[in-house]
Design an enzyme around this catalytic site. Structure first.
Site, PDB file in Angstrom:
ATOM      1  N   THR A 183       4.160 -16.690  -0.306  1.00  0.00           N
ATOM      2  CA  THR A 183       4.322 -16.973  -1.850  1.00  0.00           C
ATOM      3  C   THR A 183       4.673 -18.247  -2.106  1.00  0.00           C
ATOM      4  OG1 THR A 183       5.175 -14.742  -1.687  1.00  0.00           O
ATOM      5  CG2 THR A 183       5.891 -16.001  -3.345  1.00  0.00           C
ATOM      6  N   ARG A 211       2.314  -1.504  -4.601  1.00  0.00           N
ATOM      7  CA  ARG A 211       4.036  -1.951  -4.320  1.00  0.00           C
ATOM      8  C   ARG A 211       4.041  -3.171  -5.264  1.00  0.00           C
ATOM      9  NH1 ARG A 211       5.802  -7.189  -2.254  1.00  0.00           N
ATOM     10  NH2 ARG A 211       7.796  -6.704  -1.439  1.00  0.00           N
ATOM     11  N   ILE A 212       5.084  -3.382  -5.996  1.00  0.00           N
ATOM     12  CA  ILE A 212       5.226  -4.645  -6.688  1.00  0.00           C
ATOM     13  C   ILE A 212       6.580  -4.998  -5.871  1.00  0.00           C
ATOM     14  CG2 ILE A 212       6.062  -5.397  -8.892  1.00  0.00           C
ATOM     15  CD1 ILE A 212       4.292  -3.255  -9.961  1.00  0.00           C
ATOM     16  N   GLY A 213       6.516  -6.341  -5.823  1.00  0.00           N
ATOM     17  CA  GLY A 213       7.769  -6.957  -5.274  1.00  0.00           C
ATOM     18  C   GLY A 213       8.457  -7.976  -6.313  1.00  0.00           C
ATOM     19  N   ASP A 214       8.978  -8.706  -5.942  1.00  0.00           N
ATOM     20  CA  ASP A 214      10.068  -9.695  -6.607  1.00  0.00           C
ATOM     21  C   ASP A 214       9.262 -10.711  -7.354  1.00  0.00           C
ATOM     22  OD1 ASP A 214       9.842 -10.716  -3.965  1.00  0.00           O
ATOM     23  OD2 ASP A 214      10.902 -12.418  -5.196  1.00  0.00           O
ATOM     24  N   THR A 233      11.530 -16.531  -2.811  1.00  0.00           N
ATOM     25  CA  THR A 233      10.631 -16.305  -1.838  1.00  0.00           C
ATOM     26  C   THR A 233      11.570 -15.329  -0.799  1.00  0.00           C
ATOM     27  OG1 THR A 233       9.015 -16.873  -0.115  1.00  0.00           O
ATOM     28  CG2 THR A 233      10.669 -18.413  -0.395  1.00  0.00           C
ATOM     29  N   GLY A 234      10.663 -14.614  -0.171  1.00  0.00           N
ATOM     30  CA  GLY A 234      11.313 -13.720   1.260  1.00  0.00           C
ATOM     31  C   GLY A 234      10.990 -12.170   0.656  1.00  0.00           C
ATOM     32  N   LYS A 235      11.827 -11.536   1.475  1.00  0.00           N
ATOM     33  CA  LYS A 235      11.524  -9.817   1.411  1.00  0.00           C
ATOM     34  C   LYS A 235      11.992  -9.373   0.063  1.00  0.00           C
ATOM     35  CE  LYS A 235      11.717  -9.226   6.377  1.00  0.00           C
ATOM     36  NZ  LYS A 235      12.390  -9.260   7.231  1.00  0.00           N
ATOM     37  N   GLY A 236      10.857  -9.120  -0.743  1.00  0.00           N
ATOM     38  CA  GLY A 236      11.114  -8.824  -2.276  1.00  0.00           C
ATOM     39  C   GLY A 236      12.188  -7.857  -2.608  1.00  0.00           C
TER      40      GLY A 236
END
Ligand code: ASP
Length: 315
Positions: A183, A211-214, A233-236
């Site tokens: 990202t 799927r929607i992330g952060d 950034t990272g695991k949303g």
């Protein structure tokens, strides 16, 4: 102390320390190029909102990062890009998700902010809005490249939803992803203390469609107010639960922490090791780039002459 500052990232994660030169050098070169672009724009008096959009567009155009051109594929083999942007002073913001043809999602997020009464548009309606405003779009072959198809195939073989830089584990030694795309995001402040943040992503390889992330979520992946600007950034899923970007601002506002204290605490509290990182700048020109992953593609510069381009911890 007042001064301009800028920080950007190209994703954080389990980035193998022995990343081969042919994978490392182009990313470092891109980070340096994008940093120079942002610094020149700030020096020429551009507003941080324009600077963050400009830098994120450049990162989106780069095939080595997981946004725009380099976006990874969903389980259905499609791209679903998402992005957001926020202005600190006015708290105006825009966000988009589920884009399949838009070349620069961050600019569409800005258009949502500026040309609609809303903040967040997604999927078909966001695509229709893009067409109505004549933004640049591309055929699916622009995004769905042989590299991305190979990444998806590999993730499917191991039945994993993965950040693309997933490193091999003893149990699954052959999983390397190609281990280096992530990202993207940028935060900037000018010498008058105007702040802005922007983030853009393709999400996870092999994510469920929809799927929607952060990254497009204001307060989770992106946030800016009068005190700071943050891009995560990272695991949303961790970042969303922690509202990590907003957490940095809240710790500064309500607890009186400095930017670096607030950023470090937010990362530490947001998820276990290996889950998240962020870049942030404060109104008076400080920079923080903490992460609890083993690395984060990142770069920053400040008016007093400090500059850094790095992937792993500095010794
Ligand atoms: N935070 C992004 C997401 O969950 C992934 C990343 O930062 O690489 O979609």
């Amino acid at each position: 102390m007042l001064g301009w500052a800028i920080a950007l990232h190209g994703g954080g994660g389990d980035i193998p320390i022995d990343l081969p030169d042919e994978l490392r050098i182009p990313r470092e070169t891109a980070l340096r190029h994008c940093l120079d672009l942002g610094v020149s724009a700030l020096k020429s008096g551009k507003h941080p909102l324009d600077v963050t959009e400009l830098v994120v567009r450049e990162l989106e155009n780069h095939p080595y990062f997981n946004a725009g051109k380099g976006s990874v594929l969903t389980a259905q083999g499609t791209v679903e890009m998402e992005a957001s942007i926020m202005d600190g002073k006015t708290k105006r913001c825009g966000a988009v998700s589920g884009l399949t043809t838009v070349v620069n999602p961050v600019s569409l997020a800005r258009l949502v902010m500026e040309k609609t009464p809303h903040i967040y548009l997604a999927f078909d309606a966001a695509e229709a809005f893009a067409r109505a405003h004549g933004v640049e779009t591309a055929e699916s072959t622009y995004f769905i490249t042989p590299e991305n198809i190979a990444r998806l195939k590999q993730a499917k073989e191991f039945n994993r939803v993965q950040l693309d830089y997933t490193a091999p584990t003893p149990k699954e030694p052959e999983i390397r992803g190609d281990s280096q795309i992530g990202t993207v995001g940028c935060v900037a402040v000018d010498s008058a203390g105007n702040l802005a943040a922007a983030t853009s992503t393709g999400g996870y390889v092999n994510k469920m469609a929809g799927r929607i992330g952060d990254s497009p979520l204001i307060g989770a992946g992106t946030y800016a107010n009068h005190l700071c600007a943050v891009s995560a950034t990272g695991k949303g899923e961790y970042i969303i639960r922690a509202t990590m970007a907003r957490e940095v601002a809240a710790l500064m506002e309500y607890k009186g922490l400095s930017l670096s204290e607030a950023a470090a605490y937010a990362v530490e509290q947001s998820g276990p090791r290996g889950t998240c990182g962020l870049v942030a700048v404060s109104a008076n020109g400080e920079v923080a780039m903490p992460y609890n992953t083993n690395g984060m593609f990142r770069a920053c510069a400040t008016e007093d002459g400090f500059t850094e381009v790095a992937i792993w911890p500095k010794n």
